[in-house]
Design a protein around this motif. Structure first.
Motif, short mmCIF file in Angstrom:
data_model
loop_
_atom_site.label_atom_id
_atom_site.label_comp_id
_atom_site.label_asym_id
_atom_site.label_seq_id
_atom_site.Cartn_x
_atom_site.Cartn_y
_atom_site.Cartn_z
N CYS A 119 0.88 -1.11 0.14
CA CYS A 119 0.06 0.05 -0.01
C CYS A 119 1.02 1.19 0.01
O CYS A 119 1.55 1.46 0.92
CB CYS A 119 -0.93 -0.12 1.30
SG CYS A 119 -2.04 1.32 1.35
N THR A 120 0.84 2.12 -1.22
CA THR A 120 1.77 3.14 -1.33
C THR A 120 1.17 4.41 -0.93
O THR A 120 1.83 5.57 -0.96
CB THR A 120 2.28 3.14 -2.61
OG1 THR A 120 1.18 3.44 -3.76
CG2 THR A 120 2.98 2.04 -3.05
N GLY A 121 -0.36 4.58 -0.50
CA GLY A 121 -0.94 5.70 -0.08
C GLY A 121 -2.31 5.87 -0.31
O GLY A 121 -2.89 4.73 -0.65
N ILE A 122 -2.84 7.08 -0.31
CA ILE A 122 -4.14 7.29 -0.47
C ILE A 122 -4.44 8.30 -1.65
O ILE A 122 -3.97 9.37 -1.58
CB ILE A 122 -4.96 7.59 0.87
CG1 ILE A 122 -4.79 6.56 1.93
CG2 ILE A 122 -6.38 7.69 0.61
CD1 ILE A 122 -5.13 6.99 3.17
N ASP A 123 -5.33 8.05 -2.47
CA ASP A 123 -5.97 9.01 -3.47
C ASP A 123 -7.23 9.27 -2.67
O ASP A 123 -8.06 8.62 -2.62
CB ASP A 123 -6.11 8.28 -4.79
CG ASP A 123 -4.84 7.84 -5.46
OD1 ASP A 123 -3.89 8.78 -5.10
OD2 ASP A 123 -4.87 6.83 -6.20
N GLN A 124 -7.54 10.76 -2.87
CA GLN A 124 -8.39 11.33 -2.08
C GLN A 124 -9.14 12.42 -2.50
O GLN A 124 -8.59 13.08 -3.58
CB GLN A 124 -8.20 11.50 -0.53
CG GLN A 124 -7.27 12.58 -0.44
CD GLN A 124 -6.93 12.79 0.96
OE1 GLN A 124 -7.54 12.65 1.85
NE2 GLN A 124 -5.86 13.78 1.09
N ASN A 125 -10.27 12.41 -2.61
CA ASN A 125 -11.28 13.74 -3.21
C ASN A 125 -11.79 14.20 -1.94
O ASN A 125 -12.99 13.75 -1.60
CB ASN A 125 -12.19 13.36 -4.06
CG ASN A 125 -12.94 14.49 -4.52
OD1 ASN A 125 -12.83 15.64 -4.15
ND2 ASN A 125 -14.05 14.24 -5.52
N ALA A 126 -11.20 14.94 -0.89
CA ALA A 126 -11.55 15.30 0.27
C ALA A 126 -12.05 16.71 0.44
O ALA A 126 -11.73 17.67 -0.22
CB ALA A 126 -10.60 14.98 1.42
N ALA A 127 -13.01 16.92 1.43
CA ALA A 127 -13.43 18.27 1.72
C ALA A 127 -12.21 19.18 2.36
O ALA A 127 -11.26 18.38 2.79
CB ALA A 127 -14.57 18.19 2.95
N ALA A 128 -12.38 20.52 2.22
CA ALA A 128 -11.31 21.26 2.66
C ALA A 128 -10.97 20.79 4.18
O ALA A 128 -11.69 21.09 4.92
CB ALA A 128 -11.81 22.69 2.50
N GLY A 129 -9.85 20.91 4.58
CA GLY A 129 -9.29 20.76 5.85
C GLY A 129 -9.27 19.42 6.43
O GLY A 129 -8.97 18.93 7.51
N LEU A 130 -9.72 18.40 5.44
CA LEU A 130 -9.91 16.69 5.99
C LEU A 130 -8.26 16.25 5.71
O LEU A 130 -7.92 16.58 4.54
CB LEU A 130 -10.91 16.05 5.21
CG LEU A 130 -10.57 14.61 5.44
CD1 LEU A 130 -11.24 14.39 6.95
CD2 LEU A 130 -11.71 13.93 4.47
N GLU A 131 -7.65 15.57 6.54
CA GLU A 131 -6.28 14.98 6.46
C GLU A 131 -6.67 13.36 6.27
O GLU A 131 -7.10 12.99 7.51
CB GLU A 131 -5.44 15.33 7.59
CG GLU A 131 -5.22 17.02 7.02
CD GLU A 131 -3.99 17.38 8.21
OE1 GLU A 131 -3.24 16.46 8.81
OE2 GLU A 131 -3.92 18.52 8.49
#
Length: 174
Positions: A119-131
């Motif tokens: 597992c090399t990471g996370i691809d995300q489509n996140a809301a502002a301020g979400l980590e």
């Protein structure tokens, strides 16, 4: 004396004739071998090789997800929707006064491919301020092996938000 010249001329002609025949054959042979050598040296043949190389396939499935820990909250609901045996969506509703709020989710993944993965990471489509970050993951998940991957979510104040995130897997290289 005429007889001498005839005799001598005949011998001279005879030697010259034999020499001429051997010389001609030698020259023809040298030219023929030279031409053969030049032809061999300039001869080339093109080979076209077509092939397909396959190192294997990646097929990692999320079998389960559970809430490992979270910051203090007034209420929390957590559900993982499955399509057959594969998790396809996770819903989490949190009511809290903590700012920022954090939670740790544990994904149980299974490698159904033909090669070891990592597992090399996370691809995300996140809301502002979400980590969204990976906290813990095994270095290699072998074929037919099941492993746990911990992911931390941290978000500041918001009323409602939705996001999507995908764990990214690649072939493990030793």
């Amino acid at each position: 004396m005429a007889a001498f010249f005839k005799k001598h001329r005949f011998k001279k002609k005879n030697k010259s004739g034999k020499l001429l025949r051997v010389g001609t054959i030698s020259i023809v042979l040298i030219v023929a071998l030279g031409t053969l050598g030049a032809g061999y040296a300039s001869w080339s043949q093109q080979f076209d090789i077509f092939s397909t190389i396959s190192t294997g396939n990646l097929n990692v499935e999320i079998k389960d997800v559970f809430l490992d820990s979270s910051d203090t909250h007034q209420s929390i609901s957590f559900t993982a929707h499955k399509d057959g045996e594969i998790v396809d969506e996770v819903n989490m509703n949190v009511v809290t006064a903590v700012n920022p709020f954090g939670a740790v989710l544990v994904f149980t993944v299974q490698n159904n491919g033909t090669i070891p993965v990592t597992c090399t990471g996370i691809d995300q489509n996140a809301a502002a301020g979400l980590e969204v970050e990976i906290v813990e993951s095994p270095p290699v998940i072998d074929v037919e092996e099941t492993a746990a991957i911990k992911v931390r979510l941290t978000k500041g104040y918001s009323s409602d938000f939705q996001f999507s995130a995908f764990l990214r897997f690649e072939q493990a290289v030793n």
